[in-house]
Design a protein around this motif. Structure first.
Motif, PDB file in Angstrom:
ATOM      1  N   SER A 179      68.540  10.577  30.207  1.00  0.00           N
ATOM      2  CA  SER A 179      67.443  11.532  30.041  1.00  0.00           C
ATOM      3  C   SER A 179      66.145  10.759  29.903  1.00  0.00           C
ATOM      4  CB  SER A 179      67.643  12.404  28.800  1.00  0.00           C
ATOM      5  OG  SER A 179      67.459  11.627  27.616  1.00  0.00           O
ATOM      6  N   GLU A 180      65.034  11.482  29.989  1.00  0.00           N
ATOM      7  CA  GLU A 180      63.734  10.852  29.776  1.00  0.00           C
ATOM      8  C   GLU A 180      63.536  10.425  28.328  1.00  0.00           C
ATOM      9  OE1 GLU A 180      63.207  13.501  33.411  1.00  0.00           O
ATOM     10  OE2 GLU A 180      64.159  13.704  31.441  1.00  0.00           O
ATOM     11  N   VAL A 181      64.145  11.155  27.404  1.00  0.00           N
ATOM     12  CA  VAL A 181      64.060  10.755  25.994  1.00  0.00           C
ATOM     13  C   VAL A 181      64.745   9.407  25.794  1.00  0.00           C
ATOM     14  CG1 VAL A 181      64.733  11.354  23.631  1.00  0.00           C
ATOM     15  CG2 VAL A 181      63.910  13.138  25.190  1.00  0.00           C
ATOM     16  N   ALA A 182      65.915   9.247  26.395  1.00  0.00           N
ATOM     17  CA  ALA A 182      66.601   7.956  26.330  1.00  0.00           C
ATOM     18  C   ALA A 182      65.775   6.875  27.007  1.00  0.00           C
ATOM     19  CB  ALA A 182      67.979   8.061  26.984  1.00  0.00           C
ATOM     20  N   THR A 183      65.154   7.218  28.119  1.00  0.00           N
ATOM     21  CA  THR A 183      64.366   6.245  28.868  1.00  0.00           C
ATOM     22  C   THR A 183      63.289   5.615  28.007  1.00  0.00           C
ATOM     23  OG1 THR A 183      64.714   7.334  31.000  1.00  0.00           O
ATOM     24  CG2 THR A 183      62.767   5.953  30.800  1.00  0.00           C
ATOM     25  N   ILE A 184      62.454   6.444  27.377  1.00  0.00           N
ATOM     26  CA  ILE A 184      61.300   5.897  26.667  1.00  0.00           C
ATOM     27  C   ILE A 184      61.744   5.104  25.451  1.00  0.00           C
ATOM     28  CG2 ILE A 184      60.839   7.875  25.156  1.00  0.00           C
ATOM     29  CD1 ILE A 184      58.260   5.715  27.088  1.00  0.00           C
ATOM     30  N   ASN A 185      62.871   5.476  24.846  1.00  0.00           N
ATOM     31  CA  ASN A 185      63.349   4.695  23.713  1.00  0.00           C
ATOM     32  C   ASN A 185      63.946   3.361  24.156  1.00  0.00           C
ATOM     33  OD1 ASN A 185      63.087   6.261  21.020  1.00  0.00           O
ATOM     34  ND2 ASN A 185      63.724   7.817  22.483  1.00  0.00           N
ATOM     35  N   MET A 186      64.512   3.313  25.348  1.00  0.00           N
ATOM     36  CA  MET A 186      64.950   2.030  25.894  1.00  0.00           C
ATOM     37  C   MET A 186      63.752   1.155  26.241  1.00  0.00           C
ATOM     38  SD  MET A 186      68.203   3.040  28.271  1.00  0.00           S
ATOM     39  CE  MET A 186      69.618   3.908  27.576  1.00  0.00           C
ATOM     40  N   VAL A 187      62.704   1.768  26.774  1.00  0.00           N
ATOM     41  CA  VAL A 187      61.475   1.024  27.046  1.00  0.00           C
ATOM     42  C   VAL A 187      60.915   0.463  25.746  1.00  0.00           C
ATOM     43  CG1 VAL A 187      59.088   1.217  27.854  1.00  0.00           C
ATOM     44  CG2 VAL A 187      60.934   2.301  29.151  1.00  0.00           C
ATOM     45  N   TYR A 188      60.939   1.270  24.685  1.00  0.00           N
ATOM     46  CA  TYR A 188      60.486   0.807  23.369  1.00  0.00           C
ATOM     47  C   TYR A 188      61.258  -0.443  22.947  1.00  0.00           C
ATOM     48  CZ  TYR A 188      59.454   0.978  18.339  1.00  0.00           C
ATOM     49  OH  TYR A 188      59.055   0.666  17.057  1.00  0.00           O
TER      50      TYR A 188
END
Length: 353
Positions: free
Chosen positions: A56-65
């Motif tokens: 998901s996009e929520v998972a995406t941004i937290n992986m980027v973090y």
């Protein structure tokens, strides 16, 4: 002479990122930017990088973090509803002062909207789409070549200011194919190492913590004040714009992104009709070039703002122009791309011609 290559906008940004030293990419599919993660899924393994399609996009941004905490150049891309889902993580990254490059290939909205080009995410991009007080440097290309150049710049600015940097490219820029010249590959050994704060193992030193919060309100206020000082530095040093045929202009068209490239044709056609028109195009839609537009607006017959939204940049145009000149607005929405004739007809109408 460097070789020119015919390439789609999304793929061009991907290759530019690779050449800028990006070695980590996390993303989730959404139209009209799917070619970018698809390209990176092939390209990352070729340069010893990592690509991961998330759930998901929520998972995406937290992986980027998490990846940004290591100081490694990291990127993600999405489109409007997907970027909305990332807003909590973007706010966290801004607070934690983490460098990363984000790409939003904007589609029609609000809601699920459609997959056609739009500029309806301007407010979200420039006013802080998530919670709290924070800013991103926001770059708005109007050609595929500029999308390449601004992608490279975005990584440099993210590292320079330890801040997420956002590229806003509507669906036209994402899908159009144009010839571009790519830069040389950066020397990875020359990239910033962020050794004073990055999390790379603490053997032989005190542990570090990268955190997007402070539970003491007074310390959190000081953290906010430090961020404000950084944003003020960005405003002083990183404001960018383009001027086209403004030397003797009596009418100034303001536009960004795809509409700005259309507006150049409008300027040329208007001059053939005896209208002394010129274009002012913000390249950084944040920080917005208020001072320069204020200077240019003095004594003008008309400021004519054109956008593919309900008038979002129009608010910043009004703040810049003040009472220096009358302002009129032209809009198309829902993914409809205006033609030069439409804009020129509206301009003539506002001029009483």
């Amino acid at each position: 002479m460097a070789e020119r290559v015919l390439v789609k906008g999304t793929e061009a940004m991907g290759e530019a990122a690779v050449r800028a030293g990006c070695r980590l990419f996390f993303g989730y599919p959404i139209t009209p930017q799917n070619e970018l993660p698809e390209y990176m899924s092939k390209r990352m393994p070729e340069v010893n990088g990592t690509f991961l399609q998330t759930e998901s996009e929520v998972a995406t941004i937290n992986m980027v973090y998490g990846a940004a905490c290591t100081g490694t150049r990291v990127m993600t891309s999405t489109s409007s509803p997907g970027y909305s889902l990332m807003q909590e993580g973007v706010s966290y990254m801004a607070c934690a002062e983490l460098p990363a490059v984000l790409v939003n290939v904007v589609r029609g909205g609000p809601g699920l909207g459609d997959i056609q080009p739009s500029q309806g995410d301007y407010w979200q991009a420039t006013k802080g789409g998530g919670h709290g007080d924070y800013k991103l440097i926001v770059l708005a290309p109007s050609t595929v070549q500029e999308a390449v150049d601004l992608t490279v710049l975005a990584f440099d600015l993210a590292d320079k200011y330890r801040n997420p940097t956002l590229i806003v490219a509507d669906g036209v820029i994402g899908q159009i194919m144009e010839p571009v010249t790519f830069p040389d590959f950066v020397d990875l050994s020359q990239l910033p190492t962020h050794d004073t704060w990055a999390l790379k193992g603490n053997k032989g030193r005190q542990k570090r913590v990268v955190a997007p919060f402070d539970l003491d309100p007074y310390r959190l206020e000081q953290m906010n004040l430090a961020l404000v000082a950084k944003y003020e530095e960005m405003e002083r040093n990183e404001t960018r714009w383009e001027e086209y045929r403004l030397e003797d202009a009596e009418v100034v068209i303001t536009a960004f992104g795809t509409v700005a490239r259309i507006a150049k044709s409008v300027v040329d056609q208007a001059r053939e009709q005896g209208i002394k028109a010129g274009l002012f195009r913000p390249i950084t839609i944040w920080p917005f070039p208020y001072k320069r537009l204020e200077e240019l607006s003095k004594g003008k017959k008309l400021i004519f703002d054109a956008e593919m939204n309900m008038g979002q940049m129009l608010e910043d145009v009004k703040l810049a122009v003040k009472d220096n000149a009358p302002i009129e607005f032209f809009k198309r929405m829902g993914g409809v791309v205006p033609t030069p004739d439409e804009i020129l007809g509206a301009l003539n109408s506002k001029l009483g011609r």
